[in-house]
Design a protein around this motif. Sequence first.
Motif, PDB file in Angstrom:
ATOM      1  N   LYS B  94       5.223  25.260 -58.607  1.00  0.00           N
ATOM      2  CA  LYS B  94       3.979  25.511 -59.346  1.00  0.00           C
ATOM      3  C   LYS B  94       4.125  25.134 -60.813  1.00  0.00           C
ATOM      4  O   LYS B  94       3.222  24.536 -61.401  1.00  0.00           O
ATOM      5  N   ARG B  95       5.254  25.500 -61.386  1.00  0.00           N
ATOM      6  CA  ARG B  95       5.431  25.241 -62.815  1.00  0.00           C
ATOM      7  C   ARG B  95       5.576  23.764 -63.125  1.00  0.00           C
ATOM      8  O   ARG B  95       5.087  23.284 -64.150  1.00  0.00           O
ATOM      9  N   ILE B  96       6.245  23.027 -62.239  1.00  0.00           N
ATOM     10  CA  ILE B  96       6.356  21.585 -62.456  1.00  0.00           C
ATOM     11  C   ILE B  96       4.979  20.936 -62.351  1.00  0.00           C
ATOM     12  O   ILE B  96       4.578  20.138 -63.192  1.00  0.00           O
ATOM     13  N   VAL B  97       4.252  21.304 -61.309  1.00  0.00           N
ATOM     14  CA  VAL B  97       2.927  20.735 -61.114  1.00  0.00           C
ATOM     15  C   VAL B  97       2.017  21.076 -62.302  1.00  0.00           C
ATOM     16  O   VAL B  97       1.308  20.222 -62.830  1.00  0.00           O
ATOM     17  N   ARG B  98       2.068  22.318 -62.730  1.00  0.00           N
ATOM     18  CA  ARG B  98       1.229  22.750 -63.843  1.00  0.00           C
ATOM     19  C   ARG B  98       1.479  21.890 -65.086  1.00  0.00           C
ATOM     20  O   ARG B  98       0.554  21.400 -65.727  1.00  0.00           O
ATOM     21  N   GLU B  99       2.769  21.694 -65.366  1.00  0.00           N
ATOM     22  CA  GLU B  99       3.130  20.950 -66.560  1.00  0.00           C
ATOM     23  C   GLU B  99       2.669  19.495 -66.503  1.00  0.00           C
ATOM     24  O   GLU B  99       2.094  18.977 -67.457  1.00  0.00           O
ATOM     25  N   ARG B 100       2.898  18.862 -65.359  1.00  0.00           N
ATOM     26  CA  ARG B 100       2.556  17.444 -65.249  1.00  0.00           C
ATOM     27  C   ARG B 100       1.049  17.259 -65.180  1.00  0.00           C
ATOM     28  O   ARG B 100       0.506  16.270 -65.677  1.00  0.00           O
ATOM     29  N   LYS B 101       0.382  18.194 -64.569  1.00  0.00           N
ATOM     30  CA  LYS B 101      -1.076  18.158 -64.517  1.00  0.00           C
ATOM     31  C   LYS B 101      -1.636  18.205 -65.936  1.00  0.00           C
ATOM     32  O   LYS B 101      -2.456  17.378 -66.334  1.00  0.00           O
ATOM     33  N   ARG B 102      -1.132  19.155 -66.692  1.00  0.00           N
ATOM     34  CA  ARG B 102      -1.623  19.357 -68.049  1.00  0.00           C
ATOM     35  C   ARG B 102      -1.343  18.139 -68.933  1.00  0.00           C
ATOM     36  O   ARG B 102      -2.228  17.657 -69.631  1.00  0.00           O
ATOM     37  N   LYS B 103      -0.123  17.632 -68.844  1.00  0.00           N
ATOM     38  CA  LYS B 103       0.268  16.565 -69.753  1.00  0.00           C
ATOM     39  C   LYS B 103      -0.164  15.172 -69.308  1.00  0.00           C
ATOM     40  O   LYS B 103      -0.303  14.280 -70.132  1.00  0.00           O
ATOM     41  N   GLU B 104      -0.334  14.965 -67.995  1.00  0.00           N
ATOM     42  CA  GLU B 104      -0.561  13.602 -67.523  1.00  0.00           C
ATOM     43  C   GLU B 104      -1.839  13.388 -66.737  1.00  0.00           C
ATOM     44  O   GLU B 104      -2.458  12.338 -66.829  1.00  0.00           O
ATOM     45  N   ILE B 105      -2.235  14.378 -65.960  1.00  0.00           N
ATOM     46  CA  ILE B 105      -3.435  14.191 -65.140  1.00  0.00           C
ATOM     47  C   ILE B 105      -4.697  14.479 -65.947  1.00  0.00           C
ATOM     48  O   ILE B 105      -5.645  13.687 -65.963  1.00  0.00           O
ATOM     49  N   GLU B 106      -4.702  15.600 -66.642  1.00  0.00           N
ATOM     50  CA  GLU B 106      -5.916  15.981 -67.349  1.00  0.00           C
ATOM     51  C   GLU B 106      -6.336  14.960 -68.417  1.00  0.00           C
ATOM     52  O   GLU B 106      -7.519  14.623 -68.502  1.00  0.00           O
TER      53      GLU B 106
END
Lengths: 167, 167
Positions: B94-106
């Motif tokens: 969850k934490r890895i996904v959260r971080e990459r989502k925030r920094k790269e997907i959004e």
Amino acid sequence: MKLQEAKTQFINSWGRLGSEWGINRTMAQIHALLLVSDKPLSTEDVMQELSVSRGNANMNLRELISWDLVQKELIPGDRKEYFVAEKDIWEVAKRIVRERKRKEIEPILRELKQLQDVDDKKSPEAKEFVKSVKNIHEFAGKMDKSIETMMKADENWFFGAIFKLLK
Amino acid sequence: MKLQEAKTQFINSWGRLGSEWGINRTMAQIHALLLVSDKPLSTEDVMQELSVSRGNANMNLRELISWDLVQKELIPGDRKEYFVAEKDIWEVAKRIVRERKRKEIEPILRELKQLQDVDDKKSPEAKEFVKSVKNIHEFAGKMDKSIETMMKADENWFFGAIFKLLK
DNA sequence: TTTTATTTTCAGTAATTATTGAAAGTTTAG
DNA sequence: CTAAACTTTCAATAATTACTGAAAATAAAA
């Protein structure tokens, strides 16, 4: 914003996203270029549009074909090869996931399985290690399985079901 | 296989996987080392185990902390800082996904939204472009939303529901 | 306060990864 | 067949990314 400007920005963003996720920037840019192109492009076109060398264009086009994201298209009476990208974004996602799963996830799953086979499984330290690795292996296996099933399923089925599920 | 050998192989595999997915190899290796360590490790320990410099160890430990994958742990009577990794693999994911989502997907979602704002939306070429970008944007948005929801949900709920769904 | 232990920073350097471009290879046309 | 058009390969090089190590900063102990 002008169309050309928008296309360029799209290509750059896609390229940046790719390189953040370990995919060669040029490969991602060529993919982006073909995604928003309304007609097949030749190697020359790609070289011109992205200012890259023939070698680079060629290699990355081959790589995109091997990922099944791009196809060759022959134009009758023309000796050059032309290229088009798969435009259905659900297909695109499935093919990227399939490729990375095969090349990167599956090998590590096999390794994790092996690693549980340590000597002296009785020692507390070994027990702890096996427990950790087992957890990761099981988790990864579940994820892998879920993705596998989703990949095989139809888009509408997937979204219909998942969104019902997710409220 | 000997325990030490197995740990080393795990660390190497995790590091390779990380670098294939755009995560600094050393960061992934430190994470792996802490994941299979039964006790908190100091910067010195990390330097020693992975043969990396103090600067490298320090920077990557900080990065792991910023991802919320590792926490500082103080040992009473010792001035050094020690580090432990989150061991719950579902939390880790969850934490890895959260971080990459925030920094790269959004960020890319925001860009895709903007790109649909091209001049001369009437021209066939512009229409095609907007259509492509819109498709990608909508798809990414759905994915993002699904992940968001899953992230908030509890592990058992998630697996229970998804496996029932997936037969 | 001064000393000592520890952490952080970052310019320089090393390692890795991507790109070029020209030569070799292949295919088609004449 | 030979020549021309086009594609592929890969050694050399460039660009990017990661790492080192020592100096500066910080924090705790004396």
